[in-house]
Design a protein around this motif. Structure first.
Motif, PDB file in Angstrom:
ATOM      1  N   SER A  27     -39.429 -90.306  67.880  1.00 54.36           N
ATOM      2  CA  SER A  27     -39.404 -91.265  68.983  1.00 54.36           C
ATOM      3  C   SER A  27     -38.000 -91.758  69.281  1.00 54.36           C
ATOM      4  O   SER A  27     -37.819 -92.728  69.998  1.00 54.36           O
ATOM      5  N   ASP A  28     -36.999 -91.090  68.735  1.00 56.74           N
ATOM      6  CA  ASP A  28     -35.606 -91.505  68.942  1.00 56.74           C
ATOM      7  C   ASP A  28     -34.861 -90.474  69.771  1.00 56.74           C
ATOM      8  O   ASP A  28     -33.706 -90.170  69.530  1.00 56.74           O
ATOM      9  N   THR A  29     -35.551 -89.916  70.780  1.00 61.18           N
ATOM     10  CA  THR A  29     -34.997 -88.799  71.553  1.00 61.18           C
ATOM     11  C   THR A  29     -34.748 -89.209  73.001  1.00 61.18           C
ATOM     12  O   THR A  29     -35.565 -89.895  73.609  1.00 61.18           O
ATOM     13  N   THR A  30     -33.619 -88.781  73.530  1.00 64.88           N
ATOM     14  CA  THR A  30     -33.255 -89.025  74.927  1.00 64.88           C
ATOM     15  C   THR A  30     -33.244 -87.705  75.687  1.00 64.88           C
ATOM     16  O   THR A  30     -32.755 -86.692  75.177  1.00 64.88           O
ATOM     17  N   LEU A  31     -33.808 -87.715  76.891  1.00 65.54           N
ATOM     18  CA  LEU A  31     -33.767 -86.557  77.784  1.00 65.54           C
ATOM     19  C   LEU A  31     -32.807 -86.860  78.925  1.00 65.54           C
ATOM     20  O   LEU A  31     -32.942 -87.877  79.608  1.00 65.54           O
ATOM     21  N   ILE A  32     -31.814 -86.008  79.117  1.00 66.76           N
ATOM     22  CA  ILE A  32     -30.858 -86.130  80.221  1.00 66.76           C
ATOM     23  C   ILE A  32     -31.077 -84.964  81.170  1.00 66.76           C
ATOM     24  O   ILE A  32     -31.159 -83.814  80.740  1.00 66.76           O
ATOM     25  N   GLU A  33     -31.161 -85.257  82.473  1.00 73.26           N
ATOM     26  CA  GLU A  33     -31.364 -84.221  83.483  1.00 73.26           C
ATOM     27  C   GLU A  33     -30.429 -84.436  84.660  1.00 73.26           C
ATOM     28  O   GLU A  33     -30.062 -85.569  84.978  1.00 73.26           O
ATOM     29  N   THR A  34     -30.058 -83.342  85.315  1.00 74.67           N
ATOM     30  CA  THR A  34     -29.265 -83.427  86.543  1.00 74.67           C
ATOM     31  C   THR A  34     -29.470 -82.164  87.360  1.00 74.67           C
ATOM     32  O   THR A  34     -29.694 -81.076  86.810  1.00 74.67           O
ATOM     33  N   ASN A  35     -29.411 -82.273  88.693  1.00 76.65           N
ATOM     34  CA  ASN A  35     -29.536 -81.129  89.599  1.00 76.65           C
ATOM     35  C   ASN A  35     -28.147 -80.586  89.917  1.00 76.65           C
ATOM     36  O   ASN A  35     -27.239 -81.356  90.235  1.00 76.65           O
ATOM     37  N   ILE A  36     -28.001 -79.263  89.867  1.00 73.65           N
ATOM     38  CA  ILE A  36     -26.702 -78.629  90.118  1.00 73.65           C
ATOM     39  C   ILE A  36     -26.904 -77.447  91.060  1.00 73.65           C
ATOM     40  O   ILE A  36     -27.755 -76.585  90.812  1.00 73.65           O
ATOM     41  N   ASP A  37     -26.112 -77.394  92.130  1.00 71.19           N
ATOM     42  CA  ASP A  37     -26.237 -76.288  93.078  1.00 71.19           C
ATOM     43  C   ASP A  37     -24.905 -75.623  93.408  1.00 71.19           C
ATOM     44  O   ASP A  37     -24.825 -74.815  94.340  1.00 71.19           O
ATOM     45  N   SER A  86     -31.277 -79.616  81.798  1.00 76.34           N
ATOM     46  CA  SER A  86     -31.956 -80.579  80.932  1.00 76.34           C
ATOM     47  C   SER A  86     -31.409 -80.457  79.523  1.00 76.34           C
ATOM     48  O   SER A  86     -31.114 -79.347  79.057  1.00 76.34           O
ATOM     49  N   ALA A  87     -31.293 -81.585  78.841  1.00 76.03           N
ATOM     50  CA  ALA A  87     -30.829 -81.586  77.454  1.00 76.03           C
ATOM     51  C   ALA A  87     -31.561 -82.666  76.675  1.00 76.03           C
ATOM     52  O   ALA A  87     -31.749 -83.781  77.166  1.00 76.03           O
ATOM     53  N   LEU A  88     -32.006 -82.317  75.472  1.00 84.32           N
ATOM     54  CA  LEU A  88     -32.647 -83.248  74.549  1.00 84.32           C
ATOM     55  C   LEU A  88     -31.693 -83.557  73.414  1.00 84.32           C
ATOM     56  O   LEU A  88     -31.024 -82.649  72.892  1.00 84.32           O
ATOM     57  N   ASP A 124     -26.724 -89.646  70.048  1.00 85.51           N
ATOM     58  CA  ASP A 124     -25.834 -88.657  70.657  1.00 85.51           C
ATOM     59  C   ASP A 124     -25.819 -88.725  72.178  1.00 85.51           C
ATOM     60  O   ASP A 124     -25.105 -87.955  72.828  1.00 85.51           O
ATOM     61  N   ALA A 125     -26.616 -89.633  72.774  1.00 84.43           N
ATOM     62  CA  ALA A 125     -26.729 -89.679  74.238  1.00 84.43           C
ATOM     63  C   ALA A 125     -25.380 -89.964  74.900  1.00 84.43           C
ATOM     64  O   ALA A 125     -25.056 -89.392  75.945  1.00 84.43           O
ATOM     65  N   TYR A 126     -24.582 -90.841  74.307  1.00 83.95           N
ATOM     66  CA  TYR A 126     -23.293 -91.211  74.915  1.00 83.95           C
ATOM     67  C   TYR A 126     -22.377 -89.999  75.002  1.00 83.95           C
ATOM     68  O   TYR A 126     -21.812 -89.698  76.065  1.00 83.95           O
ATOM     69  N   SER A 127     -22.213 -89.277  73.892  1.00 85.71           N
ATOM     70  CA  SER A 127     -21.289 -88.139  73.875  1.00 85.71           C
ATOM     71  C   SER A 127     -21.812 -86.984  74.721  1.00 85.71           C
ATOM     72  O   SER A 127     -21.029 -86.308  75.410  1.00 85.71           O
ATOM     73  N   ILE A 128     -23.139 -86.749  74.719  1.00 84.15           N
ATOM     74  CA  ILE A 128     -23.694 -85.653  75.511  1.00 84.15           C
ATOM     75  C   ILE A 128     -23.570 -85.956  77.004  1.00 84.15           C
ATOM     76  O   ILE A 128     -23.218 -85.074  77.811  1.00 84.15           O
ATOM     77  N   ALA A 129     -23.851 -87.203  77.405  1.00 81.28           N
ATOM     78  CA  ALA A 129     -23.701 -87.569  78.816  1.00 81.28           C
ATOM     79  C   ALA A 129     -22.251 -87.388  79.269  1.00 81.28           C
ATOM     80  O   ALA A 129     -21.983 -86.867  80.354  1.00 81.28           O
ATOM     81  N   SER A 130     -21.309 -87.793  78.436  1.00 77.27           N
ATOM     82  CA  SER A 130     -19.894 -87.624  78.772  1.00 77.27           C
ATOM     83  C   SER A 130     -19.541 -86.154  78.923  1.00 77.27           C
ATOM     84  O   SER A 130     -18.810 -85.765  79.840  1.00 77.27           O
ATOM     85  N   ARG A 153     -29.872 -88.445  85.018  1.00 79.59           N
ATOM     86  CA  ARG A 153     -31.079 -89.225  84.776  1.00 79.59           C
ATOM     87  C   ARG A 153     -31.362 -89.225  83.265  1.00 79.59           C
ATOM     88  O   ARG A 153     -31.440 -88.159  82.658  1.00 79.59           O
ATOM     89  N   LEU A 154     -31.490 -90.381  82.686  1.00 84.81           N
ATOM     90  CA  LEU A 154     -31.746 -90.511  81.259  1.00 84.81           C
ATOM     91  C   LEU A 154     -33.069 -91.229  81.032  1.00 84.81           C
ATOM     92  O   LEU A 154     -33.354 -92.213  81.710  1.00 84.81           O
ATOM     93  N   ARG A 155     -33.853 -90.752  80.098  1.00 83.04           N
ATOM     94  CA  ARG A 155     -35.065 -91.472  79.720  1.00 83.04           C
ATOM     95  C   ARG A 155     -35.441 -91.135  78.277  1.00 83.04           C
ATOM     96  O   ARG A 155     -35.118 -90.052  77.770  1.00 83.04           O
ATOM     97  N   SER A 156     -36.103 -92.074  77.644  1.00 82.01           N
ATOM     98  CA  SER A 156     -36.565 -91.878  76.274  1.00 82.01           C
ATOM     99  C   SER A 156     -37.850 -91.053  76.287  1.00 82.01           C
ATOM    100  O   SER A 156     -38.710 -91.244  77.143  1.00 82.01           O
ATOM    101  N   VAL A 157     -37.966 -90.141  75.346  1.00 81.04           N
ATOM    102  CA  VAL A 157     -39.160 -89.304  75.244  1.00 81.04           C
ATOM    103  C   VAL A 157     -39.609 -89.246  73.788  1.00 81.04           C
ATOM    104  O   VAL A 157     -38.810 -89.460  72.865  1.00 81.04           O
ATOM    105  N   ASP A 158     -40.891 -88.985  73.590  1.00 80.44           N
ATOM    106  CA  ASP A 158     -41.449 -88.750  72.263  1.00 80.44           C
ATOM    107  C   ASP A 158     -41.670 -87.255  72.091  1.00 80.44           C
ATOM    108  O   ASP A 158     -41.983 -86.542  73.051  1.00 80.44           O
TER     109      ASP A 158
END
Length: 419
Positions: A266-276, A315-317, A322-328, A340-345
């Motif tokens: 339950s300590d997981t962050t999902l980061i997503e972004t659209n790239i074209d 998408s990255a889990l 690690d969310a700060y360094s991965i987002a950077s 877009r960041l959100r917590s996931v189980d």
């Protein structure tokens, strides 16, 4: 099944950072709590003043920020970055705040034709911007909001005046965010606001925090934040609804995990972004960098964007830490203007890489176990490729033999353990 708390942004007359904070305060955030948390990231003295007001027929809250005599008049991107890095806020909140600032920085650069970070800040270069962005992230936590939804943005009419001169009512930086993040824009209607209704800061915040899709909720509290402009057609307010929707709680996830015989995370962050606008080679490099930098998983999904343009969803889990360094990293290595960041189980089966006895000798395989039992054996590609070359055999044949031999070995081991 327990409820989870969500929020909905009813963008009636527009959205800005101060309107969002005011709406949150009206919806239940305690002013003292917000100020206390903001001192963890805002380097200068400040005071928030809340007053009751009215726009059209809507009673709302208006927020003003005042700073002390020693406060710096102007800040630059480095000042904002330092404030985030030196903050004592939780790591995930720092990552979200940094993502919003990066979205804003890239949009300003695109709007003014400069390299990211070279844009001279005017209205944005104040403590107010830091308070608006940080307060939006902090306010969600204080309200217990796990996910944010939003209505389409209103396309305003006319022009607006700023330090850059006269410009369209939707500022170029705001349009850059709308285009990059593919925010839905309502371009016609009976009551379109005049003047600047969506600020770059407001657009960057909702591009990072909100999803524009339908949601069902039971409303618990409602707040309205008023902008400075005295406009009643439509009312210059932002609605903020807090409610609950039925979802999986951490306790529920643990119960399911225990019943199946797997682990719960339950300590997981999902980061997503659209790239074209990146090549396949560049995107492949990004995926490799993400995995080397601690992402638990990273992948690309084909999507369609405006004008039927093909694109990918990156998408990255990762762990919350690690969310700060991965987002950077994503901002540095991709063309993305917003994440877009959100917590996931997660439910995770026990797995390990071990040496197995096969007809070719020891071979490395991955073993998946559920409730202690071996459920799947997967050969390692590199190991099988080596064996295929050494024995002059097709790779597929080697992989079939390694899988069968390893599975037989583990099945026999399971039966002995059962005895």
């Amino acid at each position: 099944m327990n409820n989870s708390r969500i929020a909905y942004l009813d963008i009636i007359g527009g959205v800005s950072g101060d309107m969002l904070l005011a709406a949150m305060l009206d919806a239940g955030v305690a002013l003292e709590s917000l100020e206390r948390e903001l001192t963890k990231i805002v380097p200068d003295e400040f005071q928030l003043t809340v007053s009751a007001t009215r726009r059209g027929s809507i009673d709302a809250v208006h927020l003003e920020v005042s700073t002390g005599a020693d406060a710096r008049e102007f800040l630059d991107w480095n000042d904002f970055r330092a404030a985030v890095e030196n903050s004592s806020l939780p790591r995930r909140e720092r990552a979200l705040i940094a993502s919003i600032f990066e979205c804003l920085r890239e949009a300003e650069a695109q709007a003014h034709g400069t390299a990211p970070g070279d844009t001279r800040l005017h209205e944005l270069g104040t403590i107010d911007t830091l308070i608006d962005i940080s307060g939006a992230v902090i306010g969600m936590r204080l309200l217990g909001v796990e996910k944010v939804y939003a209505s389409p943005l209103p396309a305003s009419l006319g022009v607006a005046s700023s330090s850059h001169g006269i410009s369209p009512s939707i500022a170029p930086a705001t349009m850059a965010i709308i285009q990059s993040a593919q925010l839905p824009l309502m371009v016609s209607g009976g009551m379109q606001p005049s003047g600047e209704s969506v600020t770059p800061t407001g657009a960057a915040i909702i591009a990072t925090l909100a999803d524009f899709q339908s949601a069902e909720m039971t409303i618990k509290s409602i707040g309205y934040g008023a902008g400075a402009r005295q406009s009643d057609n439509p009312p210059n307010v932002l609605g903020f609804w807090v409610g609950e929707t039925r979802g999986f709680s951490t306790r529920r996830v643990d119960t399911i995990a225990g019943a199946i015989g797997v682990a719960a995370e339950s300590d997981t962050t999902l980061i997503e972004t659209n790239i074209d606008d990146m090549t396949g080679e560049q995107l492949g490099h990004v995926l490799g960098m993400l995995m080397k930098s601690g992402a638990r998983d990273a992948w690309l999904t084909p999507i369609q964007m405006k004008k039927n343009r093909p694109a990918v969803l990156l998408s990255a889990l990762m762990s919350d830490e690690d969310a700060y360094s991965i987002a950077s990293l994503i901002f540095v290595e991709t063309t993305s203007l917003g994440l877009r960041l959100r917590s996931v189980d997660r439910l995770v089966a026990d797995r390990e890489a071990v040496n197995a006895q096969t007809r070719f000798g020891d071979a490395r395989v991955k073993v998946k176990r559920i409730a202690g039992r071996v459920m799947q054996v997967a050969p390692e590609y590199d190991e099988c490729a080596r064996i295929a070359l050494e024995h002059g055999l097709p790779l597929a044949e080697v992989m079939d033999h390694v899988r069968a031999d390893a599975r037989k070995s583990f099945m026999q081991s399971d039966r002995r353990d059962g005895d």
